[in-house]
Design a protein around this motif. Structure first.
Motif, short mmCIF file in Angstrom:
data_model
loop_
_atom_site.label_atom_id
_atom_site.label_comp_id
_atom_site.label_asym_id
_atom_site.label_seq_id
_atom_site.Cartn_x
_atom_site.Cartn_y
_atom_site.Cartn_z
N ALA A 159 0.71 -1.44 0.53
CA ALA A 159 -0.11 -0.18 0.04
C ALA A 159 0.58 0.96 -0.52
CB ALA A 159 -0.73 -0.23 0.65
N VAL A 160 1.62 1.25 1.35
CA VAL A 160 2.35 2.32 1.03
C VAL A 160 3.18 2.63 -0.46
CG1 VAL A 160 4.97 3.23 2.16
CG2 VAL A 160 3.15 2.22 3.24
N TYR A 161 3.69 1.46 -1.03
CA TYR A 161 5.24 1.79 -2.19
C TYR A 161 4.21 1.53 -3.74
CZ TYR A 161 8.22 -0.92 -5.11
OH TYR A 161 8.89 -0.81 -6.65
N SER A 162 2.26 1.24 -3.70
CA SER A 162 1.70 2.22 -4.64
C SER A 162 1.57 3.34 -3.98
CB SER A 162 1.03 0.83 -4.62
OG SER A 162 1.29 -0.72 -5.03
N LEU A 163 0.95 4.01 -2.90
CA LEU A 163 0.97 5.32 -2.49
C LEU A 163 2.13 6.36 -3.42
CD1 LEU A 163 -1.06 5.43 0.25
CD2 LEU A 163 -2.26 5.39 -2.02
N ILE A 164 3.07 5.95 -2.95
CA ILE A 164 4.57 6.57 -2.92
C ILE A 164 4.96 6.46 -4.74
CG2 ILE A 164 7.56 6.70 -2.84
CD1 ILE A 164 6.19 5.75 -0.41
N SER A 165 4.57 5.75 -5.50
CA SER A 165 4.63 5.12 -6.91
C SER A 165 4.03 5.88 -7.74
CB SER A 165 4.45 3.57 -7.03
OG SER A 165 5.71 2.76 -6.75
N LEU A 166 2.58 5.86 -7.75
CA LEU A 166 1.57 6.72 -7.76
C LEU A 166 1.41 8.22 -7.35
CD1 LEU A 166 -1.93 4.23 -7.11
CD2 LEU A 166 -0.94 4.97 -9.38
N ALA A 167 2.06 8.86 -7.04
CA ALA A 167 2.21 10.37 -6.35
C ALA A 167 3.63 10.19 -7.24
CB ALA A 167 1.79 10.42 -4.55
N GLY A 168 4.49 10.23 -7.16
CA GLY A 168 5.25 9.88 -7.55
C GLY A 168 5.37 9.83 -9.12
N PHE A 169 4.56 8.95 -10.30
CA PHE A 169 4.35 8.71 -11.28
C PHE A 169 3.53 10.05 -12.01
CE2 PHE A 169 1.77 7.18 -15.37
CZ PHE A 169 2.78 6.97 -15.97
N ALA A 170 2.10 10.53 -11.15
CA ALA A 170 1.37 11.50 -11.21
C ALA A 170 2.39 12.53 -11.35
CB ALA A 170 0.04 11.61 -10.37
N LEU A 171 3.09 13.29 -10.50
CA LEU A 171 3.74 14.41 -9.78
C LEU A 171 4.66 14.36 -11.96
CD1 LEU A 171 4.43 16.76 -8.53
CD2 LEU A 171 6.22 15.24 -7.05
N LEU A 172 5.73 13.18 -11.85
CA LEU A 172 6.38 13.11 -12.98
C LEU A 172 5.44 13.26 -14.34
CD1 LEU A 172 7.29 10.51 -14.86
CD2 LEU A 172 7.82 9.67 -13.30
#
Length: 190
Positions: A39-52
């Motif tokens: 869950a934490v990994y996915s949230l950080i990944s999604l936030a990073g992907f959206a930001l990039l």
């Protein structure tokens, strides 16, 4: 550019934990549980992907060109993208000989995708985005190979190879002739 860089740091950073801190990753997974870790990994990944994605869209508006790629490199890029799509599909098709031989086709797909896009794009934003993914993919592949071979679910078959090649070619055509223009705003073939 700052949002692109922050997005890359988040997205590639979380995807680099296994490269640089695999022991810490395993200890943390045991401590908080695999579902919480995902869950934490996915949230950080999604936030990073959206930001990039957003940051890349903003950075593309700055037309700082580092070089102007020759037109012929677009043809090489198209061919390399076909290879990248076949490698990506090889990650998911069971019992295909490509995965059996290469072990980590998704990472090789990212490496090929990034290199191909560096050939065809010369802006600062492109170099930051695709160069970051290329460096990450090189490090990730080296790390994955160092962990030893992966276990395959079955014996590779020629049927799985044909399925992989056909699905990869179909995915390439879908992206090249439609999705790239719709999602990125650039039509590779006009």
């Amino acid at each position: 550019m700052p949002y692109l860089i922050l997005g890359l740091l988040l997205f590639l950073g979380v995807h680099s934990i296994r490269i640089f801190a695999d022991d810490w990753r395993m200890r943390t997974m045991v401590r908080i549980g695999p579902n919480a870790w995902r869950a934490v990994y996915s949230l950080i990944s999604l936030a990073g992907f959206a930001l990039l994605l957003w940051g890349y869209g903003q950075a593309r508006q700055d037309t700082t060109m580092l070089w102007t790629p020759p037109l012929a490199l677009r043809h090489l890029t198209a061919l390399l993208m076909l290879v990248a799509m076949v490698l990506l599909v090889a990650t998911y098709v069971p019992n295909n000989p490509i995965k059996a031989r290469l072990q980590h086709p998704m990472v090789l797909s990212v490496k090929t995708w990034a290199f191909a896009h560096l050939l065809a794009n010369g802006s600062l934003a492109d170099v930051v985005l695709f160069g970051s993914f290329l460096v990450w993919a090189v490090l990730c592949f080296r790390s994955a190979r160092g962990r030893g071979p992966i276990a395959l679910s079955g014996t590779p078959t020629s049927t799985a190879l044909v399925r992989t090649l056909l699905l990869g070619a179909a995915a390439w055509a879908l992206v090249a002739f439609w999705a790239h223009g719709v999602l990125i705003g650039v039509r590779p073939f006009g």
